[in-house]
Write an enzyme that holds these catalytic residues in place. Structure first.
Site, PDB file in Angstrom:
ATOM      1  N   ASP A   2      -4.722 -13.206   2.966  1.00  0.00           N
ATOM      2  CA  ASP A   2      -5.345 -12.243   3.864  1.00  0.00           C
ATOM      3  C   ASP A   2      -5.421 -12.404   5.331  1.00  0.00           C
ATOM      4  N   LEU A   3      -5.061 -11.369   6.034  1.00  0.00           N
ATOM      5  CA  LEU A   3      -4.925 -11.487   7.596  1.00  0.00           C
ATOM      6  C   LEU A   3      -6.089 -12.016   8.052  1.00  0.00           C
TER       7      LEU A   3
ATOM      8  N   SER B 108      -3.774   6.453  14.061  1.00  0.00           N
ATOM      9  CA  SER B 108      -4.135   7.610  13.367  1.00  0.00           C
ATOM     10  C   SER B 108      -4.504   8.559  14.302  1.00  0.00           C
TER      11      SER B 108
ATOM     12  N   LYS C 208      -9.590   1.742  14.959  1.00  0.00           N
ATOM     13  CA  LYS C 208      -8.100   1.864  15.294  1.00  0.00           C
ATOM     14  C   LYS C 208      -7.968   2.197  16.767  1.00  0.00           C
TER      15      LYS C 208
ATOM     16  N   ARG D  59     -18.102  19.270   5.073  1.00  0.00           N
ATOM     17  CA  ARG D  59     -18.331  17.862   4.888  1.00  0.00           C
ATOM     18  C   ARG D  59     -18.800  17.340   6.362  1.00  0.00           C
TER      19      ARG D  59
ATOM     20  N   ASP E 105       0.498  -9.444   1.577  1.00  0.00           N
ATOM     21  CA  ASP E 105      -0.736  -8.269   1.256  1.00  0.00           C
ATOM     22  C   ASP E 105      -1.775  -9.121   0.507  1.00  0.00           C
TER      23      ASP E 105
ATOM     24  N   ASN F  31      -9.545  11.920  -0.074  1.00  0.00           N
ATOM     25  CA  ASN F  31      -8.526  12.888   0.509  1.00  0.00           C
ATOM     26  C   ASN F  31      -8.040  14.056  -0.403  1.00  0.00           C
TER      27      ASN F  31
ATOM     28  N   TYR G 211     -14.285   3.456  11.380  1.00  0.00           N
ATOM     29  CA  TYR G 211     -12.880   3.193  11.004  1.00  0.00           C
ATOM     30  C   TYR G 211     -12.164   3.557  12.224  1.00  0.00           C
TER      31      TYR G 211
ATOM     32  N   TYR H  22      -0.467   8.354  12.972  1.00  0.00           N
ATOM     33  CA  TYR H  22      -0.138   9.444  11.747  1.00  0.00           C
ATOM     34  C   TYR H  22      -0.912  10.523  11.792  1.00  0.00           C
TER      35      TYR H  22
ATOM     36  N   GLY I 208       0.753  -1.352  -0.055  1.00  0.00           N
ATOM     37  CA  GLY I 208       0.083   0.148  -0.051  1.00  0.00           C
ATOM     38  C   GLY I 208       0.919   1.311   0.036  1.00  0.00           C
ATOM     39  N   TYR I 209      -0.030   2.393   0.113  1.00  0.00           N
ATOM     40  CA  TYR I 209       0.782   3.661   0.128  1.00  0.00           C
ATOM     41  C   TYR I 209       1.973   3.874   0.960  1.00  0.00           C
TER      42      TYR I 209
HETATM   43  P1  NAD Z   1      -3.336   1.545   1.647  1.00  0.00           P
HETATM   44  O1  NAD Z   1      -4.842   1.078   1.601  1.00  0.00           O
HETATM   45  O2  NAD Z   1      -2.653   2.028   0.631  1.00  0.00           O
HETATM   46  O3  NAD Z   1      -2.591   0.224   2.423  1.00  0.00           O
HETATM   47  C1  NAD Z   1      -3.120  -0.806   3.140  1.00  0.00           C
HETATM   48  C2  NAD Z   1      -2.745  -2.071   2.756  1.00  0.00           C
HETATM   49  O4  NAD Z   1      -3.302  -3.241   3.489  1.00  0.00           O
HETATM   50  C3  NAD Z   1      -3.061  -2.331   1.259  1.00  0.00           C
HETATM   51  O5  NAD Z   1      -1.982  -2.640   0.613  1.00  0.00           O
HETATM   52  C4  NAD Z   1      -4.226  -3.453   1.195  1.00  0.00           C
HETATM   53  O6  NAD Z   1      -4.291  -4.235  -0.061  1.00  0.00           O
HETATM   54  C5  NAD Z   1      -3.993  -4.333   2.682  1.00  0.00           C
HETATM   55  N1  NAD Z   1      -4.586  -4.905   3.338  1.00  0.00           N
HETATM   56  C6  NAD Z   1      -5.865  -4.511   3.651  1.00  0.00           C
HETATM   57  N2  NAD Z   1      -6.693  -5.401   4.310  1.00  0.00           N
HETATM   58  C7  NAD Z   1      -5.851  -6.685   4.248  1.00  0.00           C
HETATM   59  C8  NAD Z   1      -5.942  -7.943   4.614  1.00  0.00           C
HETATM   60  N3  NAD Z   1      -7.222  -8.375   5.473  1.00  0.00           N
HETATM   61  N4  NAD Z   1      -5.092  -8.750   4.364  1.00  0.00           N
HETATM   62  C9  NAD Z   1      -3.829  -8.360   3.656  1.00  0.00           C
HETATM   63  N5  NAD Z   1      -3.730  -7.123   3.414  1.00  0.00           N
HETATM   64  C10 NAD Z   1      -4.620  -6.218   3.620  1.00  0.00           C
HETATM   65  O7  NAD Z   1      -3.449   2.619   2.998  1.00  0.00           O
HETATM   66  P2  NAD Z   1      -2.255   3.361   3.584  1.00  0.00           P
HETATM   67  O8  NAD Z   1      -2.603   4.775   3.310  1.00  0.00           O
HETATM   68  O9  NAD Z   1      -0.991   2.716   3.143  1.00  0.00           O
HETATM   69  O10 NAD Z   1      -2.320   2.987   5.128  1.00  0.00           O
HETATM   70  C11 NAD Z   1      -1.733   2.162   5.974  1.00  0.00           C
HETATM   71  C12 NAD Z   1      -2.353   1.949   7.355  1.00  0.00           C
HETATM   72  O11 NAD Z   1      -1.937   3.376   7.977  1.00  0.00           O
HETATM   73  C13 NAD Z   1      -3.470   1.704   7.494  1.00  0.00           C
HETATM   74  O12 NAD Z   1      -3.757   1.038   8.655  1.00  0.00           O
HETATM   75  C14 NAD Z   1      -4.444   3.064   7.523  1.00  0.00           C
HETATM   76  O13 NAD Z   1      -5.486   2.916   8.551  1.00  0.00           O
HETATM   77  C15 NAD Z   1      -3.244   3.672   8.528  1.00  0.00           C
HETATM   78  N6  NAD Z   1      -3.578   5.056   8.314  1.00  0.00           N
HETATM   79  C16 NAD Z   1      -3.562   5.749   7.174  1.00  0.00           C
HETATM   80  C17 NAD Z   1      -3.691   7.369   6.924  1.00  0.00           C
HETATM   81  C18 NAD Z   1      -3.626   7.917   5.563  1.00  0.00           C
HETATM   82  O14 NAD Z   1      -4.335   9.075   5.586  1.00  0.00           O
HETATM   83  N7  NAD Z   1      -3.284   7.269   4.577  1.00  0.00           N
HETATM   84  C19 NAD Z   1      -3.842   8.049   8.079  1.00  0.00           C
HETATM   85  C20 NAD Z   1      -3.833   7.418   9.371  1.00  0.00           C
HETATM   86  C21 NAD Z   1      -3.601   6.116   9.548  1.00  0.00           C
HETATM   87  N1  UFG Z   2     -11.169  18.620   1.619  1.00  0.00           N
HETATM   88  C1  UFG Z   2     -11.615  19.212   0.819  1.00  0.00           C
HETATM   89  N2  UFG Z   2     -12.029  18.579  -0.624  1.00  0.00           N
HETATM   90  C2  UFG Z   2     -11.547  17.395  -0.678  1.00  0.00           C
HETATM   91  C3  UFG Z   2     -11.070  16.538   0.286  1.00  0.00           C
HETATM   92  C4  UFG Z   2     -10.574  17.213   1.215  1.00  0.00           C
HETATM   93  O1  UFG Z   2     -11.947  20.461   0.922  1.00  0.00           O
HETATM   94  O2  UFG Z   2     -12.185  16.952  -1.860  1.00  0.00           O
HETATM   95  C5  UFG Z   2     -10.639  19.211   2.753  1.00  0.00           C
HETATM   96  C6  UFG Z   2     -11.305  18.491   4.124  1.00  0.00           C
HETATM   97  O3  UFG Z   2     -12.529  19.279   4.452  1.00  0.00           O
HETATM   98  C7  UFG Z   2     -10.357  18.669   5.455  1.00  0.00           C
HETATM   99  C8  UFG Z   2      -8.980  18.688   4.379  1.00  0.00           C
HETATM  100  O4  UFG Z   2      -9.151  18.797   3.070  1.00  0.00           O
HETATM  101  O5  UFG Z   2     -10.294  20.239   5.558  1.00  0.00           O
HETATM  102  C9  UFG Z   2      -7.951  17.543   4.764  1.00  0.00           C
HETATM  103  O6  UFG Z   2      -9.103  16.300   4.281  1.00  0.00           O
HETATM  104  P1  UFG Z   2      -8.469  14.949   4.078  1.00  0.00           P
HETATM  105  O7  UFG Z   2      -9.891  13.985   3.649  1.00  0.00           O
HETATM  106  O8  UFG Z   2      -7.420  14.897   3.269  1.00  0.00           O
HETATM  107  O9  UFG Z   2      -7.925  14.383   5.588  1.00  0.00           O
HETATM  108  P2  UFG Z   2      -8.918  14.445   6.990  1.00  0.00           P
HETATM  109  O10 UFG Z   2      -7.993  15.034   7.767  1.00  0.00           O
HETATM  110  O11 UFG Z   2     -10.160  14.444   6.760  1.00  0.00           O
HETATM  111  O12 UFG Z   2      -8.599  12.909   7.331  1.00  0.00           O
HETATM  112  C10 UFG Z   2      -7.274  11.845   7.085  1.00  0.00           C
HETATM  113  C11 UFG Z   2      -7.519  10.483   6.666  1.00  0.00           C
HETATM  114  C12 UFG Z   2      -8.411   9.974   7.962  1.00  0.00           C
HETATM  115  C13 UFG Z   2      -7.531  10.015   9.166  1.00  0.00           C
HETATM  116  C14 UFG Z   2      -7.211  11.554   9.395  1.00  0.00           C
HETATM  117  C15 UFG Z   2      -6.217  11.646  10.644  1.00  0.00           C
HETATM  118  O13 UFG Z   2      -8.630  10.352   5.652  1.00  0.00           O
HETATM  119  O14 UFG Z   2      -8.643   8.628   7.716  1.00  0.00           O
HETATM  120  O15 UFG Z   2      -6.712  12.013   8.028  1.00  0.00           O
HETATM  121  O16 UFG Z   2      -5.012  11.002  10.445  1.00  0.00           O
HETATM  122  F1  UFG Z   2      -7.979   9.690  10.377  1.00  0.00           F
END
Ligand code: NAD
Ligand code: UFG
Length: 339
Positions: A58-59, A124, A152, A293, A31, A198, A148, A176, A10-11
């Protein structure tokens, strides 16, 4: 060490694989590609020149998870695998609880059975709920506003209970803030399926011409320009934080359980992100102001103090680098890994 990275395709996982390989670790990725593409790992191998052992599983299938520990001598686990879309979690709470919690329980049980008790977990800033005091310190009260976030929070509590029951566990809970940007090679980055939820990936797709315009969700918040403020953090800095957390855990001969924010301590508004991305991409970014939103808050900013003092880690990259690197990834890969 030999590290198991769940969700490593993932990312955030793929960027962390690059940093772990650079630190000399051997990598095993598990994954199921529910939200990623195996191409990301091939590109990580290209960037690092190192081979990754890939397990497609799959986990939620306990036997498959145990089999990983039988086949590989895993020293530590970094646990990214999970579903992460807030809106979808409201519609499908059972899917989210099953995937995120059952998956984590299966992982912890397999680790315990294999005498591997060292884990870094992706939490998160969402576990802080509506901020009562900014910047957010790790002792801020916890709450969740959607399934969600609750998954966490529940996993954090499971980990704290686990440590209470058996102090041999070494557990790092990383909260994060808003990960954005991409590796500077432009080879790996965020590749959302469907319209991005996002801000930064949506802005990038508008700049790239894949979407017409951005909806700005609310311009009446009590912030610098009325739009929402977030603590954006470059994904490469975030990835480096995992290596530091792992170093800290490994240095402990006894058990340990700690929680650390991974953020920069600086907030930027939606309008500031748009303006910066315009400069980085040299493209226009049409937008329209829309109502707030549901579930959004005005401002979320981390206190990065504990991370700096305890882990010796702080973010190195600012908003310019975040936008520049996110744009390079978008421009080179307009359709993500399918490009
Ligand atoms: P992502 O979706 O890109 O990566 C998650 C990966 O987990 C994917 O490759 C997906 O295929 C894999 N996956 C999901 N369920 C699975 C399962 N049951 N078995 C095996 N693989 C599985 O997301 P990301 O942005 O890289 O986020 C990684 C972690 O960080 C996540 O736990 C997410 O909740 C957490 N997180 C992300 C953000 C964000 O904004 N990106 C913010 C806070 C926390
Ligand atoms: N926003 C817009 N337009 C869009 C998307 C977002 O105006 O199309 C605004 C939102 O209203 C917010 C800001 O941009 O003010 C950031 O929004 P994001 O959706 O990028 O991020 P959030 O802070 O809402 O949420 C993210 C992750 C959550 C995580 C949280 C804290 O999506 O899963 O950060 O880590 F929980």
């Amino acid at each position: 060490m030999q590290i198991l990275i769940t969700g490593g395709a993932g990312y955030i996982g793929s960027h962390t694989c690059v940093e772990l390989a650079a630190a000399g670790h051997d990598l095993v990725v598990l994954d199921n590609f529910v939200n990623s593409n195996p191409a990301s790992l091939m590109r990580v191998e290209h960037i690092t020149g190192r081979k990754i052992t890939l397990i497609t599983a799959d986990l939620c299938h306990a036997a498959d998870v145990s089999a990983v520990f039988a086949a590989h001598a895993i020293d530590a686990v970094i646990h990214f695998a999970g579903l992460k879309a807030v809106g979808e979690s409201n519609d499908k709470p059972l899917l989210y609880y099953h995937n995120n919690i059952t998956g984590t329980l299966n992982l912890l049980q397999a680790m315990d059975a294999a005498n591997c008790r060292q884990l870094v977990f992706s939490s998160s800033a969402t576990v802080y709920g509506v901020p009562q005091k900014l910047p957010l310190t790790e002792d801020h009260p916890l709450s969740a506003t959607n399934p969600y976030g609750r998954s966490k929070l529940m996993i954090e509590e499971i980990l704290r209970d686990l440590y209470q029951s058996d102090a041999r566990w070494r557990l790092a809970i990383l909260r994060y803030f808003n990960p954005v940007g991409a590796h500077e090679s432009g080879l790996i980055g965020e590749d959302p399926l469907g319209p991005p939820n996002n801000l930064m990936p949506f802005v990038a797709q508008v700049a790239g011409g894949r979407r017409d315009k951005l909806s700005v969700w609310g311009k009446d918040y009590p912030t610098i320009d009325g739009t929402g403020v977030r603590d954006y953090i470059h994904v490469v800095d975030l990835a480096a934080g995992h290596v530091k957390a792992l170093d800290k855990l490994s240095a402990h001969h006894q058990g340990k359980c700690f929680v650390v924010n991974l953020g920069t301590g600086t907030g930027y508004s939606v309008m500031q992100v748009i303006e910066n991305f315009k400069r980085a991409s040299n493209r226009d970014i049409p937008y329209q102001i829309c109502p707030r939103r549901a579930g959004d808050v005005a401002e979320v900013v981390a206190s990065p103090d504990f991370a700096r003092e305890f882990l010796g880690w702080e973010a190195q990259r600012g908003l310019d680098e975040m936008c520049r690197d996110h744009w390079r990834w978008q421009a080179n890969n307009p359709n993500g890994f399918a490009s």
